[in-house]
Structures are given as C-alpha cells and as structure tokens.
Enzyme design. Sequence first.
Site, PDB file in Angstrom:
ATOM      1  N   ASP A   1      -5.783  -8.370   9.873  1.00 28.31           N
ATOM      2  CA  ASP A   1      -5.593  -8.100   8.453  1.00 28.31           C
ATOM      3  C   ASP A   1      -6.641  -8.910   7.709  1.00 28.31           C
ATOM      4  OD1 ASP A   1      -4.842  -7.838   5.816  1.00 28.31           O
ATOM      5  OD2 ASP A   1      -2.752  -8.452   6.113  1.00 28.31           O
ATOM      6  N   VAL A   2      -7.618  -8.246   7.109  1.00 34.25           N
ATOM      7  CA  VAL A   2      -8.731  -8.974   6.480  1.00 34.25           C
ATOM      8  C   VAL A   2      -8.282  -9.827   5.300  1.00 34.25           C
ATOM      9  CG1 VAL A   2     -10.477  -7.324   7.230  1.00 34.25           C
ATOM     10  CG2 VAL A   2      -9.358  -7.023   5.000  1.00 34.25           C
TER      11      VAL A   2
ATOM     12  N   TYR B   1      -8.624  -0.074  -7.449  1.00 29.07           N
ATOM     13  CA  TYR B   1      -9.701   0.238  -6.508  1.00 29.07           C
ATOM     14  C   TYR B   1     -11.062   0.149  -7.192  1.00 29.07           C
ATOM     15  CZ  TYR B   1     -12.543   2.976  -3.226  1.00 29.07           C
ATOM     16  OH  TYR B   1     -13.521   3.403  -2.363  1.00 29.07           O
TER      17      TYR B   1
ATOM     18  N   LYS C   1     -14.206  -2.549  -6.373  1.00 29.41           N
ATOM     19  CA  LYS C   1     -15.508  -2.043  -5.937  1.00 29.41           C
ATOM     20  C   LYS C   1     -16.608  -2.440  -6.921  1.00 29.41           C
ATOM     21  CE  LYS C   1     -14.281  -0.243  -2.101  1.00 29.41           C
ATOM     22  NZ  LYS C   1     -14.811  -0.823  -0.832  1.00 29.41           N
TER      23      LYS C   1
ATOM     24  N   THR D   1     -12.786  11.169   4.576  1.00 27.22           N
ATOM     25  CA  THR D   1     -12.257  10.258   5.588  1.00 27.22           C
ATOM     26  C   THR D   1     -10.728  10.261   5.529  1.00 27.22           C
ATOM     27  OG1 THR D   1     -12.216   8.362   4.083  1.00 27.22           O
ATOM     28  CG2 THR D   1     -14.273   8.760   5.319  1.00 27.22           C
TER      29      THR D   1
END
Length: 242
Positions: A57-58, A149, A153, A184
Amino acid sequence: MRTQFDATGEVLVVTGGTSGIGLAVATAYARAGGSAHVFGTRADPELPDGVTGHRVDVADREEVFAAVGRIVAQEGRIDGLVAGAAVQPRTPVAETDPAEWQRTLDVNLTGVVWATQAVLPTMMAARRGTILAFSSGLANVGHANASAYAATKGALVPWIKSLAAEVAEYRIRANVVFPGVIDTPQFRKANPAGGELEHWKTSTGVGSAEDVVGPLMFLLSDAASMSGSVLTRDRAFGVEDD
C-alpha cells in the site's frame, strides 16, 4: 526511425504496476532485459516473466520502504521508478467523505513522495536514476465529481519540478507524464456507466495502456536528457476502435 530499448541488468520499480499502464511498462521493461518490480494491493496477481509482484500500500511509508529495501538487497540497484499508483473516486464536493478525500491524497500524492524517498538513497549513491509520475488532463481543466483526483494530479507537477531541481547534481532525472485518456481497469471503475468513454472516443480519442509504453521507455532511457519536464499525450494516435 526504429527504436529499440535495452534494459539488460537494470531494475525498475512501478507502483500501481499490477494493471493498466504500470503493468504495460513493467512488461516492456522485462522484455527489454530488465528486472521489473511492481507494487499493488491485489493479492498475488498473475504477472509475466521478469516481473515480480509485491503487495504494498503506497500510502503506508513503512511498507514502501520495506519493499524497496528488499529489492535493493536482492538486486543491488534501482535504476527507475514509475510512480503510477492512484485512486480515482467520483464524488461531488459537497458529499466527499473526509476518509475518501484523505485516502486520495495519501495514494495519489503522498504515495509518490514515499516511493521517491525510498529509492533516492540508492540512486544518489549510484549517481543515476529516473523518476516518473503521472498527472492528468483533469489537473488543468477539472472535472465534476473528480475534485480530489484532479487536485492531487495538479500538485504532482510542481512537486516533480522541485524534485528535479534538488537531484540534478546526482544526475537523477524526474519528469511528469500526462498519458491522455487511456482505457484501463481504473478508468472503467471510475466510469462504470461508460458515458465518459464514449465522450472521449469522439473528442480526444481513447488509447490503450500499451500506447504509453514508448514514451515511458524513452524517459527511462539514457536518450532522455531532460528533467523537470512535462510530456503530454493530448490525443490518442494510431489507435483503431474495434
């Protein structure tokens, strides 16, 4: 001009590498002779030869450092990091739960920081290395229900540029990639109704994960004498809709 990459003897770490763009570049790197290690939260994903999976888990700094430490102990080096792990919730601002907001920051932004911190000592000692992170067109134009999100980014661009300035003396390169609209599993999860997919097909076009591999392999290679830069793929090119 035909291009051929040779990663023989080199080592790549890819966060968010068990599917999508991350898996595509890890696979290409392994086929070019390198050793690719992918981080993901899925248990034991099926991976191609030359690609090793790690359940990480980053957002958990200790997990990231432990995994990178094992890779360095095994391989003796890390030449590249592709920090691609991300979550993409779709929630109106007024309804965004604090936990969802924090999780998006922890994975999309802080996860890049932890992965970078983990690989930097090895790269600095070797005086070489490449770090890549993904931004998104939503960072520039925004998107209804995707504020968390888009915000994460957008933050990655100045962060990578600042990193590039810090590590230049160690001959480490850091760049940002805007991959464009890519079909994706993550994109489909964020857009289960499929409306956005049809919209982008008729505007910018929709690419596949493999379409991003060439630019990423270039940036990972010695041919990319650039750092603190932004590479954008604003339109899908050469992709036919079956």
